[in-house]
Design a protein around this motif. Sequence first.
Motif, PDB file in Angstrom:
ATOM      1  N   UNK A  94      -2.825  43.826   7.378  1.00 60.03           N
ATOM      2  CA  UNK A  94      -3.417  44.115   6.050  1.00 60.03           C
ATOM      3  C   UNK A  94      -2.488  44.847   5.346  1.00 60.03           C
ATOM      4  N   UNK A  95      -1.796  45.709   6.014  1.00 58.30           N
ATOM      5  CA  UNK A  95      -0.955  46.698   5.097  1.00 58.30           C
ATOM      6  C   UNK A  95       0.343  45.895   4.887  1.00 58.30           C
ATOM      7  N   UNK A  96       0.769  44.866   5.593  1.00 57.60           N
ATOM      8  CA  UNK A  96       1.826  43.990   5.405  1.00 57.60           C
ATOM      9  C   UNK A  96       1.510  43.063   4.080  1.00 57.60           C
ATOM     10  N   UNK A  97       0.320  42.489   4.430  1.00 58.29           N
ATOM     11  CA  UNK A  97      -0.229  41.594   3.220  1.00 58.29           C
ATOM     12  C   UNK A  97      -0.175  42.369   1.916  1.00 58.29           C
ATOM     13  N   UNK A  98      -0.773  43.683   1.736  1.00 56.58           N
ATOM     14  CA  UNK A  98      -0.826  44.144   0.735  1.00 56.58           C
ATOM     15  C   UNK A  98       0.583  44.562   0.075  1.00 56.58           C
TER      16      UNK A  98
END
Length: 314
Positions: A94-98
Amino acid sequence: MSALFDVILPVFLVIGFGYVVAWRGLFAPAGVDGLQRYAQNFGVPVLLFKSMSALDLSAEFNPVLLVSFYAGAIASFLVGWFVARRVIGRSPEDAVAIAFACLFSNSLLLGIPIMERAYGTQALAGNFAIIALHSPMLYTLGITVMEFTRARGSDLSAGRVALRALKGVLKTPLVIGILCGITMNVLTQAGLVMPGGFWAAVDMVARSALPAALFALGGVLLRYKPQGDSASIALICACSLILHPALTWGLGKTLGLDAAGLRSAVVTASMAPGVNAYLFANLYGAAVRSAASGVLIATALSILTIWGWLAALP
C-alpha cells in the motif's frame, strides 16, 4: 483571475462535460472505456510520437530542468512512502502505491493543455522534454520498488525482478510512442524524409488525442468515490499539489533555471495525479481506494492550486 477563467477553466470544463454526460447515462461505460483506450493506447502515443520526432533533442534536454523536476518527484515519492508506511501504518505494498500517486503528475492530459493555454504552443518544448522521460523513468521506479517489495522473502533474484519491471515498462503504449518518436527524430536527422501524407495523418490523430483523453477522464472520474483512508488521500493531495511543485521551484531557482524552463517544470509538477496512479494501484491490488479517491479529490483541488502556481510564476 483571468488565468482561472481563460487557462484552467476550459480544460476542466471538458473534463466536467465528460463527467456529466457519463453521470446522466448519455455515454455508456463501455463507450467511456473505448474512448479511454483509444486516447491512452493510440491517440496520446501518436501525439508523443509527433512531439518527440520534432523536438530538438540537443537543445531541449536541459539537465537543470530535468533535475529540478525529477528530484522533486523522487523526493515526493520518498516522503509519500515514509508517511504512508511509518506514520499512517499502511502495508508495504500500500505504501508503494500511495507513494506512486504522490509521484505521478498528470503531465500530459492536464499539463500540456494548461501550459499551452497559459504560455502558448512555443512554450511546450520543456514540457515534452520532461514527458519524454516521465513514463519510462517513473514507471520503472514504481514497478521496480513494487516488484522488490512483493518479492521480499521469495527466491527470485534481483536480476529477474528487475527484468520483470523493465518488460512492464517497455510494453506501455506511452513509452512505445516516445521511443518511436525519438527513433524517427534520429532517422530524420540522418536524412530520412517521410511523405507529407504520413505527417498529415499523424497530425489528425495527434489533434484528437487531448480532447478525447480529457473527455474520457471525466467519464472515468465518475467511477471513483471519495472514500478510503482520509490520511492517505490528504497525503497524496499534499505531495502532488504542494510538495512536488514547491521542491521543483526551489531547485530550479537554486540551480539557475531560466524562466521558460521554470514555468515548464513547475506547471508540470503542479498537476494532480493522473489516472495512471489508480491503474498502478489496481494492477497490484494495493491501496486502490486511496489512489482512486486521491486522483478524484486532487484533480478537483488542482483547479485552485494550479491557479496559485500560475500566479506565482514569472
